[in-house]
Design an enzyme around this catalytic site. Sequence first.
Site, PDB file in Angstrom:
ATOM      1  CD  GLU A 151      -2.036  -2.434   1.669  1.00 38.03           C
ATOM      2  OE1 GLU A 151      -0.160  -3.081   1.776  1.00 38.03           O
ATOM      3  OE2 GLU A 151      -2.384  -3.552   1.447  1.00 38.03           O
ATOM      4  CG  HIS A 185     -12.188  -5.488   7.748  1.00 41.10           C
ATOM      5  ND1 HIS A 185     -10.651  -5.495   7.691  1.00 41.10           N
ATOM      6  CD2 HIS A 185     -12.637  -6.586   6.272  1.00 41.10           C
ATOM      7  CE1 HIS A 185     -10.305  -6.532   6.359  1.00 41.10           C
ATOM      8  NE2 HIS A 185     -10.943  -6.640   6.419  1.00 41.10           N
TER       9      HIS A 185
END
Lengths: 324, 351
Positions: free
Chosen positions: B61, B130
């Site tokens: 990322e 999440h």
Amino acid sequence: MKIDKKIAVFLYYHMLRIRMIEEKIAQLYAEQQMRCPVHLCIGQEAIAVGVCANLLKKDYLLSNHRSHGHYLAKGGNLKQMLAEIYGKSTGCSKGKGGSMHLVDLTVGILGTTPIVGGIIPVATGVAFGTQMKEKDNLTAVFFGDAATEEGVFFESLNFASLKKLPVLFICENNFFSVYSPLAVRQPKERDNLALVRSLGIKGSKGDGNNVFEVYALAKKAVADIRKGKGPYFLEFDTYRWREHCGPNFDNDLGYRTEEDFLKWKKKCPLDSLEDKLIKGNILSLSRIESFKRNIQAEINRAISFAKNSPYPETEEMLSDVYAK
Amino acid sequence: MNRQINLAQAVLEATAQCMQDDGSVYIMGLGVTDPKGVFGTTLGLEKKFGAKRVLDMPVAENGMTGIAIGSALVGMRPILTHQRIDFMLLSLDQIINNAAKWHYMFGGKMKIPIVIRLLVGRGWGQGPQHSQSLQALFAHIPGLKVVMPATPYDAKGLLVSAVEDNNPVIFIEHRWLHNTLGNVPLEKYRIPLGKAKVVKEGKDLTIISSSYTTLEAIKVAELFKNEGINIEVVDLRTIKPLDELTIIKSVKKTRRLIVIDSAWRSFSVASEILAQVAEKAYQSLKCAPVRITFPDAPTPTGWALSNHYYPQIEDIINTVKKMLKINKPQRSEKVLDKPLDVPDATFKGPF
């Protein structure tokens, strides 16, 4: 190593120029008018000059905090660099960047940043962008040995290899990250060339204090990249003479020995080149003197430009936060 | 023509139209070419625009964000996607140190026109890693813009503006909105960044909300309308730059304020709005303003706990009643009593 005489003189001139500029910054720093950190590259000039001599004006360059040499070797504007260090509005970043954020778009210098390793993916992205745009500019990025410990080093090389990007990675190994020696940061078995080769990238390692060697390795690397063979990694050992940040010597701190420092000082990339060129009858002492006079005059003009330039208006603090 | 599509399709349509009009727009992210196409938001793009402009990426990322930034430096306009906002935390160095500052620290000489699309999860056990709503984190950083659409119409128009903007834009999509339907014109259109929208006019109380919480605010406003109470709902649409004018104007009109923020209470967007109101409109207020937020704890995974974690629509209703000094019970409360870890009764999991 055989090298063209003209190129040898070119390399010498530019190394001398960087050395003299850095020494002048070190001398003037005590006046406390350069009010930003400076990371001098005295002792490391051969890598900047040897690599950049193989780059074209249209090629891109990105670098880290110790970038004065890279900036100058690529053709960056000296007046604007010094004005930037002085925090003036005529500086290359309008006084908002300082010594660690140099730019000169006229010669492809897209920026320098001090967060270790952070510039490597950006440079890789520049190469990716040129590939997407089907342009033929090469991108070169300079970083230190500590940057090879960052995740983004691996991430960037992985992607560069995957996409066969036209990017030259140059690691300047000066053995210290601030004051942390290589021995506490990397296992002695570490072999960067083996690492990059495992990712499908070619690499070479050389003596960073021998500008002919740097020049030759970079020449080969650049030729390979221009042929479309993908990224290339170069690693050079060298030594930082002055303190990590600032104009002084800091061997008294005890993080390195005086003997080690003197050993490397003897391998001065500039002196050893000067010796070679004089012995080879390529340069005369009088020509060297005239080089020094020219460079000194150029530096004086640039310092005077920087010192006499205005500071940015206070409102400038809030401009350029967002692009229009 | 009234054409209904869901928010995911609106995002997909905006992306395709931007790519069609500008060859420098490309999209990169884990799964953008996979069979599910980031919850349907990238489906078919690879076929339409080719693998060069629609690419899956290494699981890296931070590095890939830097690569997007570098490509923007030489004229590309990347859209980077993350299936959950939480994964993007790995790229904070590149976003905060480079993307947000490049324009400023080099004296305005270069720009970084990148869009980073992030999905926020909620419910069905999304749990601590999440489901984080991190709009305040990004909104705090000068140089970043932060967008949070609530409707399919806004999602399309705001995404087009984000792609065309010359700055890094953090585009936060709520998973529970992807399947919501709304009217969306087929043609390409833009909604300006930095402008909030008064989605319901009212004179008695202002609710400021964004993204999914706007749907809750609208429900509450509709319930009270039956009681003759007119709640003004302001949907922020853009978190940064914050549309202070619209906020202050509404508060000066209604003189009561609730901010619903799908994020932790402390140091939140809600906190910032209360601060703005305290500085600029405190004399207008009839009573203390209220924040309705998540508690200052990570999201628990188990549904028994997470059911109590998310503010319920009843909490909003009760707050309104308290502020308006209404004592009689609201008749619709029982209707709303349902598990809070699914978007609606048709949902059978997983995400």
